[in-house]
Design an enzyme around this catalytic site. Structure first.
Site, mmCIF file in Angstrom:
data_model
loop_
_atom_site.group_PDB
_atom_site.id
_atom_site.type_symbol
_atom_site.label_atom_id
_atom_site.label_comp_id
_atom_site.label_asym_id
_atom_site.label_seq_id
_atom_site.Cartn_x
_atom_site.Cartn_y
_atom_site.Cartn_z
ATOM 1 N N ASP A 152 0.839 -1.194 0.000
ATOM 2 C CA ASP A 152 0.000 0.000 0.000
ATOM 3 C C ASP A 152 0.879 1.252 0.000
ATOM 4 O O ASP A 152 2.030 1.210 0.434
ATOM 5 C CB ASP A 152 -0.902 0.035 1.242
ATOM 6 C CG ASP A 152 -1.897 -1.117 1.260
ATOM 7 O OD1 ASP A 152 -2.176 -1.675 0.171
ATOM 8 O OD2 ASP A 152 -2.384 -1.455 2.357
HETATM 9 N N1 URA Z 1 -1.424 -5.890 3.950
HETATM 10 C C1 URA Z 1 -1.884 -4.623 3.920
HETATM 11 O O1 URA Z 1 -2.935 -4.329 4.492
HETATM 12 N N2 URA Z 1 -1.169 -3.695 3.266
HETATM 13 C C2 URA Z 1 0.002 -3.945 2.647
HETATM 14 O O2 URA Z 1 0.634 -3.043 2.075
HETATM 15 C C3 URA Z 1 0.490 -5.271 2.685
HETATM 16 C C4 URA Z 1 -0.241 -6.225 3.335
#
Ligand code: URA
Length: 262
Positions: free
Chosen positions: A105
């Protein structure tokens, strides 16, 4: 390695764009095995032909592999109209076909592999291969042994089926750079208070890669992830000398380790 066109060899070796290298070939700046190469479309074999630009031997690597400590605020994409991409951070890349292996993310930090090796990427991401991905997280909420058990059983996050079991480890060490909060009960606590909110620090290992998976798993048990950093993928761990935004090439040993992860 299979034969490839000279202009592709040059572009992939970092000598310029396809059109730039065509001009260099025309100008006689490029030699193949000591002879001036007149044409861009001649086939050469990277394993045995010697290609020089302005008298300097070029090294051709079919694949490039980088370990990036992804910073927050950058997107895991090859192109984006709004935000800086992880690919833009790899300034010394020779290959133009690099991509991130999976996505973190925008607000997640940590280990991201950048490569042009599609086969390795597919293997690392294939749902059937169950490659471990371990993260450090700070959570708004009190993570308890009951939470650990629930994660171990898999969590319903609103998809067709619950997540696969996830290993959750409550961290008892209060020394980490990710947080400058004040602990409420000394060194051996698993939760602490900041701005009146009970927080916990955990390590979590998942084997899938569902959208916002870790955030949704904690949401499903009434908690919120406020900081997330990936520490490892398969047998490859983030080099902790890399600050967010920094990267380095993977060593041959690390590439071997990654290939042994599935
Ligand atoms: N899980 C999440 O919620 N975000 C990420 O970036 C990776 C795994």
């Amino acid at each position: 390695m299979a034969d490839i066109r000279l202009d592709k060899f040059l572009a992939d070796a970092g000598a310029g764009t396809r059109s730039e290298v065509k001009i260099k070939i025309k100008k006689g700046q490029v030699t193949v095995n000591g002879e001036a190469a007149g044409k861009s479309d001649i086939k050469i074999n990277p394993d045995c032909d010697e290609v020089c630009l302005d008298g300097k031997k070029l090294i051709y690597n079919e694949f490039e592999y980088f370990m990036l400590n992804k910073p927050q605020g950058v997107v895991s994409a090859t192109k984006d109209d709004m935000d800086k991409t992880v690919i833009e951070l790899i300034t010394e890349a020779k290959r133009r076909d690099l991509f991130p292996v999976g996505r973190l993310d925008k607000d997640t930090e940590g280990l991201l592999i950048i490569t042009n090796d599609g086969k390795l990427s597919n293997n690392l991401l294939a749902p059937g291969k169950h490659v471990d991905k371990t993260y450090f997280a700070i959570i708004d909420g009190e993570v308890t042994e009951d939470t650990v058990l629930r994660f171990d059983e898999g969590i319903d996050i609103g998809d067709d089926k619950p997540t696969a079991p996830a290993k959750l480890r409550i961290l008892y060490d209060d020394k980490d750079e990710a947080s400058d909060v004040v602990y409420n009960s000394g060194d051996s606590c698993d939760d602490f208070v900041s701005d009146g909110i009970v927080k916990s620090k955990v390590e979590i290992t998942i084997t899938e890669g569902r959208y916002h998976q870790i955030k949704r798993m904690f949401e499903a048990v009434g908690m919120k992830v406020t900081y997330l950093k990936r520490l490892s993928m398969g047998s490859l761990s983030l080099d902790d000398s890399l600050k967010p935004g920094e990267y380095r090439r993977l060593t041959d040993e690390e590439i071997k380790l990654l290939n042994g992860s599935f």
